[in-house]
Design a protein around this motif. Structure first.
Motif, mmCIF file in Angstrom:
data_model
loop_
_atom_site.group_PDB
_atom_site.id
_atom_site.type_symbol
_atom_site.label_atom_id
_atom_site.label_comp_id
_atom_site.label_asym_id
_atom_site.label_seq_id
_atom_site.Cartn_x
_atom_site.Cartn_y
_atom_site.Cartn_z
ATOM 1 N N LEU A 35 2.967 3.558 50.328
ATOM 2 C CA LEU A 35 3.841 3.231 49.210
ATOM 3 C C LEU A 35 4.178 4.542 48.509
ATOM 4 O O LEU A 35 3.459 5.002 47.626
ATOM 5 N N PRO A 36 5.273 5.197 48.934
ATOM 6 C CA PRO A 36 5.618 6.480 48.330
ATOM 7 C C PRO A 36 6.105 6.303 46.895
ATOM 8 O O PRO A 36 6.519 5.207 46.488
ATOM 9 N N ALA A 37 6.057 7.373 46.146
ATOM 10 C CA ALA A 37 6.516 7.307 44.762
ATOM 11 C C ALA A 37 7.993 6.951 44.695
ATOM 12 O O ALA A 37 8.445 6.303 43.751
ATOM 13 N N HIS A 38 8.744 7.368 45.713
ATOM 14 C CA HIS A 38 10.184 7.071 45.759
ATOM 15 C C HIS A 38 10.536 6.609 47.169
ATOM 16 O O HIS A 38 10.087 7.189 48.151
ATOM 17 N N GLY A 39 11.331 5.572 47.250
ATOM 18 C CA GLY A 39 11.765 5.085 48.552
ATOM 19 C C GLY A 39 10.956 3.891 49.021
ATOM 20 O O GLY A 39 9.984 3.478 48.395
ATOM 21 N N PRO A 40 11.378 3.320 50.165
ATOM 22 C CA PRO A 40 10.745 2.105 50.670
ATOM 23 C C PRO A 40 9.357 2.383 51.246
ATOM 24 O O PRO A 40 9.032 3.520 51.620
ATOM 25 N N LEU A 41 8.555 1.324 51.344
ATOM 26 C CA LEU A 41 7.240 1.472 51.948
ATOM 27 C C LEU A 41 7.386 1.767 53.441
ATOM 28 O O LEU A 41 8.405 1.463 54.060
ATOM 29 N N GLN A 42 6.359 2.372 53.998
ATOM 30 C CA GLN A 42 6.399 2.807 55.395
ATOM 31 C C GLN A 42 5.177 2.286 56.134
ATOM 32 O O GLN A 42 4.091 2.183 55.559
ATOM 33 N N HIS A 43 5.335 2.015 57.428
ATOM 34 C CA HIS A 43 4.257 1.498 58.255
ATOM 35 C C HIS A 43 3.824 2.583 59.236
ATOM 36 O O HIS A 43 4.585 2.965 60.126
ATOM 37 N N ARG A 44 2.612 3.065 59.088
ATOM 38 C CA ARG A 44 2.109 4.155 59.915
ATOM 39 C C ARG A 44 0.715 3.811 60.442
ATOM 40 O O ARG A 44 0.237 2.684 60.322
ATOM 41 N N VAL A 45 0.056 4.818 61.002
ATOM 42 C CA VAL A 45 -1.328 4.721 61.463
ATOM 43 C C VAL A 45 -2.147 5.692 60.635
ATOM 44 O O VAL A 45 -1.636 6.749 60.199
ATOM 45 N N PHE A 46 -3.417 5.375 60.386
ATOM 46 C CA PHE A 46 -4.197 6.168 59.438
ATOM 47 C C PHE A 46 -4.311 7.630 59.854
ATOM 48 O O PHE A 46 -4.367 8.515 58.990
ATOM 49 N N ARG A 47 -4.298 7.908 61.154
ATOM 50 C CA ARG A 47 -4.399 9.304 61.571
ATOM 51 C C ARG A 47 -3.171 10.108 61.172
ATOM 52 O O ARG A 47 -3.170 11.351 61.266
ATOM 53 N N ASP A 48 -2.098 9.423 60.708
ATOM 54 C CA ASP A 48 -0.907 10.115 60.213
ATOM 55 C C ASP A 48 -1.068 10.594 58.773
ATOM 56 O O ASP A 48 -0.157 11.221 58.222
ATOM 57 N N LEU A 49 -2.203 10.313 58.145
ATOM 58 C CA LEU A 49 -2.405 10.651 56.735
ATOM 59 C C LEU A 49 -2.056 12.101 56.407
ATOM 60 O O LEU A 49 -1.438 12.355 55.353
ATOM 61 N N PRO A 50 -2.415 13.096 57.236
ATOM 62 C CA PRO A 50 -2.075 14.483 56.868
ATOM 63 C C PRO A 50 -0.588 14.729 56.638
ATOM 64 O O PRO A 50 -0.221 15.669 55.918
ATOM 65 N N GLU A 51 0.278 13.893 57.200
ATOM 66 C CA GLU A 51 1.715 14.069 56.982
ATOM 67 C C GLU A 51 2.112 13.789 55.535
ATOM 68 O O GLU A 51 3.190 14.213 55.094
ATOM 69 N N TYR A 52 1.265 13.085 54.804
ATOM 70 C CA TYR A 52 1.576 12.717 53.429
ATOM 71 C C TYR A 52 0.800 13.546 52.412
ATOM 72 O O TYR A 52 0.939 13.331 51.209
ATOM 73 N N LEU A 53 0.001 14.496 52.903
ATOM 74 C CA LEU A 53 -0.756 15.377 52.021
ATOM 75 C C LEU A 53 -0.266 16.795 52.178
ATOM 76 O O LEU A 53 0.460 17.125 53.117
ATOM 77 N N ARG A 54 -0.676 17.644 51.251
ATOM 78 C CA ARG A 54 -0.244 19.034 51.295
ATOM 79 C C ARG A 54 -1.348 19.936 50.776
ATOM 80 O O ARG A 54 -2.288 19.485 50.113
ATOM 81 N N ALA A 55 -1.242 21.207 51.098
ATOM 82 C CA ALA A 55 -2.237 22.180 50.656
ATOM 83 C C ALA A 55 -2.374 22.121 49.139
ATOM 84 O O ALA A 55 -1.375 22.063 48.421
ATOM 85 N N GLY A 56 -3.614 22.116 48.679
ATOM 86 C CA GLY A 56 -3.873 22.047 47.244
ATOM 87 C C GLY A 56 -4.192 20.653 46.748
ATOM 88 O O GLY A 56 -4.754 20.503 45.656
ATOM 89 N N ASP A 57 -3.839 19.622 47.521
ATOM 90 C CA ASP A 57 -4.253 18.275 47.139
ATOM 91 C C ASP A 57 -5.776 18.200 47.114
ATOM 92 O O ASP A 57 -6.460 18.870 47.903
ATOM 93 N N LEU A 58 -6.293 17.370 46.230
ATOM 94 C CA LEU A 58 -7.742 17.189 46.107
ATOM 95 C C LEU A 58 -8.093 15.743 46.423
ATOM 96 O O LEU A 58 -7.688 14.822 45.700
ATOM 97 N N LEU A 59 -8.827 15.540 47.502
ATOM 98 C CA LEU A 59 -9.320 14.218 47.866
ATOM 99 C C LEU A 59 -10.718 14.048 47.296
ATOM 100 O O LEU A 59 -11.577 14.917 47.464
#
Length: 346
Positions: A35-59
């Protein structure tokens, strides 16, 4: 709309075959709804998670480990009693659910592989749990006496599920239910996030059995279960630095959100330990995380209200409708969502 009306508005009927009985293999093969902040929801696989993160993010992860908290006890007369340990309140004293319930003064015997432990019921708590006083420390013997307390909607043998109901980074024993959003991570996925420059920190919130308790009656009158949490100084420092620098803080699981919000003093996250009954619900959004990774929760639950507080009511309702239409798997061993906060949720 009142909170009771809101709960009904978010409710849904879930076919039994959509309740996941086994986790995806490998773990990161589970589905991921974004569920992105802007735009429609997307259907992916959990291993795709790095595509939605960026350097400096804190998990931020909850590293609590599930204990073998479901035990079988015997009355002195020989009758069986099912025991679910909840938490240790003092040396040798534990709260527990007993089935059938026992009165104060009752004695329970625990036996396995030549081992025998005794406990006495010494009190009753407000939620119906009993307070047990053991004759000796039960913790070293839980692997012998107990088994994993799987959620009531999972029919599998706990011995078959085993480590699949633990996160790969679980360290601190104390939960009676897994922090399930973390079950999707593999060592390989964590390594990919490290290579991306994503920062990782941990805290502990020991998940209680009340996490499965539906809201019965009025939302306003619902009594939240109490859970113990610990936010290390290094984690608090990392979160506060990320917020100052405009970097995203991403909570892995609703348990992590509960710990962070309980440690928030209005200006920053404070390190330390404590007990919390925090009830996060609309219209008050969590203040610390910018994004949330979580599974699909039970209808009429406090966790569904937490998601609605974070994502917004309409986005939450749309996401759950899409999950039902698209065949997502629900609950502890099911699929996941990544929810980015939108500016209009406050």
């Amino acid at each position: 709309m009142t909170l009771d009306e809101l709960l009904d508005y978010l409710s849904f009927d879930l076919p039994e075959d959509r309740i996941a009985q086994r986790g995806a293999e490998p773990r990161d093969a589970s589905r991921l709804m974004v569920l992105p902040a802007h735009g429609p929801l997307q259907h992916r696989v959990f291993r795709d998670l790095p595509e939605y993160l960026r350097a400096g993010d804190l998990l931020v992860f909850n590293e609590s480990r599930v204990i073998p908290a479901r035990l079988e006890a015997f009355k002195p007369t020989g009758g069986r009693v099912e025991v679910l340990l909840l938490r240790e309140h003092a040396p040798l004293e534990w709260s527990a659910y007993l089935k059938p319930a026992r009165r104060a003064g009752s004695e329970l015997l625990f036996r396995a592989e030549g081992l025998e432990l005794r406990a006495e019921v010494v009190g009753q708590l407000e939620d119906g749990a009993r307070l047990l006083r053991f004759g000796q420390d039960v913790k070293p013997h839980l692997d012998t006496l107990g088994r994993l307390p799987l959620p009531p909607y999972i029919a599998a043998d706990p011995a078959e599920v085993g480590e699949r109901y633990q996160t790969v980074y679980a360290r601190d024993p104390g939960s009676v239910a897994a922090p399930t959003a973390g079950l999707h991570f593999t060592p390989e996925l964590l390594a990919r996030l490290d290579d991306l420059g994503v920062e990782r920190r941990t805290l502990t919130l020991h998940v209680g059995a009340g996490t499965f308790k539906p809201i019965q009656g009025s939302v306003e009158q619902h009594v939240m279960h109490e859970e113990v949490f610990l936010v290390p100084q290094a984690t608090a420092d990392a979160i506060n630095a990320a917020r100052r620098e405009g970097r995203r803080v991403i909570a892995v699981g609703t348990t992590t959100v509960r710990a962070l919000e309980s440690a928030w003093d209005g200006q920053q996250v404070r390190a330390g330990e404590g007990e919390t009954r925090i009830f996060i619900r609309p219209p008050h959004a969590p203040r610390v995380p910018d994004a949330l990774i979580t599974n699909f929760h039970l209808p009429h639950s406090t966790l569904l209200l937490l998601v609605a507080a974070f994502a917004g009511v309409e986005r939450t309702r749309a996401a759950y409708r899409a999950a039902l239409e698209e065949g997502y798997r629900f609950y502890s061993l099911g699929d996941a969502t990544l929810i980015e906060r939108t500016p209009d949720v406050s």
